[in-house]
Structures are given as structure tokens and as C-alpha cells.
Design an enzyme around this catalytic site. Sequence first.
Site, PDB file in Angstrom:
ATOM      1  CE  LYS A 177      79.647 139.647  -6.245  1.00  0.00           C
ATOM      2  NZ  LYS A 177      77.968 138.912  -6.298  1.00  0.00           N
ATOM      3  CE  LYS A 190      79.500 128.967  -1.112  1.00  0.00           C
ATOM      4  NZ  LYS A 190      79.226 130.023  -1.837  1.00  0.00           N
ATOM      5  CE  LYS A 196      79.185 131.428 -10.667  1.00  0.00           C
ATOM      6  NZ  LYS A 196      77.783 130.933 -10.302  1.00  0.00           N
TER       7      LYS A 196
HETATM    8  P1  ADP Z   1      78.997 130.604  -6.349  1.00  0.00           P
HETATM    9  O1  ADP Z   1      79.817 130.770  -5.297  1.00  0.00           O
HETATM   10  O2  ADP Z   1      80.154 129.193  -7.898  1.00  0.00           O
HETATM   11  O3  ADP Z   1      79.003 131.871  -7.368  1.00  0.00           O
HETATM   12  P2  ADP Z   1      76.027 130.576  -6.364  1.00  0.00           P
HETATM   13  O4  ADP Z   1      76.273 131.963  -5.670  1.00  0.00           O
HETATM   14  O5  ADP Z   1      76.063 131.367  -8.222  1.00  0.00           O
HETATM   15  O6  ADP Z   1      77.538 130.109  -6.226  1.00  0.00           O
HETATM   16  O7  ADP Z   1      75.700 129.989  -6.155  1.00  0.00           O
HETATM   17  C1  ADP Z   1      74.291 128.869  -6.779  1.00  0.00           C
HETATM   18  C2  ADP Z   1      73.539 128.194  -5.095  1.00  0.00           C
HETATM   19  O8  ADP Z   1      74.050 127.031  -4.996  1.00  0.00           O
HETATM   20  C3  ADP Z   1      73.097 128.879  -4.247  1.00  0.00           C
HETATM   21  O9  ADP Z   1      71.814 128.276  -3.802  1.00  0.00           O
HETATM   22  C4  ADP Z   1      74.180 128.795  -3.048  1.00  0.00           C
HETATM   23  O10 ADP Z   1      74.676 128.426  -1.897  1.00  0.00           O
HETATM   24  C5  ADP Z   1      74.591 127.470  -4.193  1.00  0.00           C
HETATM   25  N1  ADP Z   1      75.566 127.379  -3.248  1.00  0.00           N
HETATM   26  C6  ADP Z   1      77.213 127.877  -4.462  1.00  0.00           C
HETATM   27  N2  ADP Z   1      78.010 127.347  -3.773  1.00  0.00           N
HETATM   28  C7  ADP Z   1      78.358 126.087  -2.732  1.00  0.00           C
HETATM   29  C8  ADP Z   1      78.774 125.165  -1.779  1.00  0.00           C
HETATM   30  N3  ADP Z   1      80.630 125.030  -1.589  1.00  0.00           N
HETATM   31  N4  ADP Z   1      78.522 124.993  -0.967  1.00  0.00           N
HETATM   32  C9  ADP Z   1      76.602 125.174  -0.354  1.00  0.00           C
HETATM   33  N5  ADP Z   1      76.072 125.365  -1.745  1.00  0.00           N
HETATM   34  C10 ADP Z   1      76.348 126.042  -2.376  1.00  0.00           C
END
Ligand code: ADP
Length: 321
Positions: A110, A190, A193
Site C-alpha cells: 500500500k 489475481k 477489488k
Molecule cells: P480483494 O483483493 O478483492 O480486496 P480481500 O483482500 O478482501 O479481497 O480478500 C478477502 C478474502 O478472499 C481473503 O481470504 C483472500 O485471501 C481471499 N481472496 C481474495 N481474492 C482472491 C483471489 N483472487 N483468489 C483467491 N483468494 C482470494
Amino acid sequence: MRILSGLQPTGRLHLGNYFGMMQPSLQLQYEGEAYYFIADYHSLTSIQDAKALRENVRNLAIDFLACGLDPEKAVFFRQSDMPEHTELAWILSTVTPMPMLENCHSYKDKVANGFTPNHGLFAYPVLMAADILIYDSDRVPVGKDQKQHLEVTRDIATKINLAYGEGTLKVPEALIQEDTAVVAGLDGRKMSKSYDNTIGLFEDEKVLLKKVKRIVTDATPVEAPKPTEDSSILKLYKLVATNEEYDALVEDFKKGGRGYGDYKKQLFQKIWDFFAEARERRAQIVAQPGYVDDVLQAGATKARVVARRTLDRVRHAVGLG
Ligand code: ADP
Ligand code: TRP
């Protein structure tokens, strides 16, 4: 075995969240005592809009229940109904070396991206450690990106035990869920959001089709065989189709003769069907006013019994009260 996991209410759920965290959590709720919560304290580090936060919490609770979280089996609650977590986080922070937090990828990334960090973001892994340790958890199903936070959790628990005696906190053993996939997004990176490359679980039908059409593909002509390595279409199809259906699509790719537009329609249909049952359940939950609040309140009441016990044990060990 006690299983614990949390999700931040930072936006609508996408396929990455579902296959990386929710699906494994939902399977585990029948294998032990599951504690699942909505990490709203955590999301204050990025959302400063009370109305948006409340809406996100509500939607996440509905989505989780619609996907199959069984409130009779799992203890489902809101983190902010449990201020015990923040008290434990403070105690943990007093044994947490600064460099350990400075080294966390989530924080470093970040900062590298020009985000001015607040203290909450820096201390985020300590609160996460408190979330886990306060329930004497054994297993934490999360995606791979959370692995470092789980290592920090183990380190902090070990430091507490060194300072205040073995058994003050339970060091979670088989903590890391290695088999969760990293779900690819529309652009092949990956799904996240932050990259605006997500496919939501409960998209409107037209929006879903539009998103699937956005999946980046190469310029292979319709008649030619399509590369099967690194195809986002195939990777996503594998998650929502049976093994036989997936193998059939791989063969189809190798044969050639169909265009990517066709394959995308097929993928869209599979995703749509995969979540049909959850969509129906979601509509039923939305139609019952008060249901979600009742579930979360009942969850907090159950969670408090365990959290209070651990916090009292730690307060006593460190010399508070
Ligand atoms: P984002 O990357 O969209 O902000 P978060 O960080 O809020 O998602 O992730 C919430 C949960 O979902 C975590 O346990 C994270 O490891 C899982 N997760 C998020 N994106 C993925 C992905 N592309 N593949 C596998 N797991 C994911
Ligand atoms: N940091 C996790 C995420 O972004 C959410 C979370 C907060 C969590 N506390 C937790 C996950 C405790 C598991 C256990 O996805």
C-alpha cells in the site's frame, strides 16, 4: 478443532473471495467448531463512510448466509460486537516488534502504491492476531495472500507465552490453508477489488455476461486451436464446472473451430447456474426483516463466552485487573 475466519466488508463478494476463502470455510463448518465474522473494525482502515460501511456489513452477512453458512452450525458475528478483540490487540501490540509489522507485504504494498498509511493499517496484523488468538483457534481458512499475517499471529502468540508463561495463548498449529487457489481476474492478474477485474457472486444477469465478455484473450483466429495454458476462461471454468465438463472444454480449445466469444457465453452460463441456489436463498433472506440482525446478535452472544474467557486469562497473566 476450532476453525476461525473473517472477511472485511469492503465491497461485494467476488469469485476470488468465494473460492479462496468462503468455499473452504463453508466446508469446514461441518468438521469442527466454526467461528466466522465480519471484520468491520479492520475495514475502518479503508472505508470512512458510515452508511457505506453499514450497507457492506449487511450485504456481506446476507451473502455469506446465502452461500450456505449455517448459523446453527457456525458462530457468525460482527467483529465490532466484540470489543474484547481490540483489548487483546492492545496487549499483543506491546510484545510486537515494529520491524515485524514494517515487513508485512500488505502494508508495504500500500505504501509503495502511494497510499499514506494510517496507524490502523500498520497495526492491522495485530488486530487480526487478536481475532484468531482470542478463540484459541486451530485452523484459519484464508487465501494465500493472508499467509504472512498468519505467521505474524504465531510469532506474537509465541512472544506472549515467552514473556508470560506457556499456555497463556494457544499457538495455532495447522494454521495455513495451503490448498486454496488464487483465482484469476478478467485481466489475468489475481482477481481483486483493487484491480477492478472482479466477477461478483450476485451480479445481475446482464452485468455478469458483460463482465465475462471483458475477459482478456489472445488474437487466435476462430478456426485455429486455442492455447490452453494460462487461459483465464479455462481457469474460471474449472472452478464452476465438473471435471468432465472442464476436460471437454480443454479438448474443444485444442480442436479449434470456435471463437472466444462462444466460450465466454458457455462460461457465463456455468457461473450463472453455479450460484442459482445461493441466489434463491439470498432472495429468501432479504424477504425476512430482522433475520440477519438476529443471527449476528445470537452469534456475538456465543462468541463472547469464549472471547471473555481468553481475555480474562491473558489479563490475569500480564497483571491487569
Ligand atoms: P480483494 O483483493 O478483492 O480486496 P480481500 O483482500 O478482501 O479481497 O480478500 C478477502 C478474502 O478472499 C481473503 O481470504 C483472500 O485471501 C481471499 N481472496 C481474495 N481474492 C482472491 C483471489 N483472487 N483468489 C483467491 N483468494 C482470494
Ligand atoms: N485480513 C483478512 C482479509 O483481508 C480479514 C481478517 C481479519 C481475518 N481478521 C481475520 C481473516 C482473522 C482470518 C482471521 O481477508
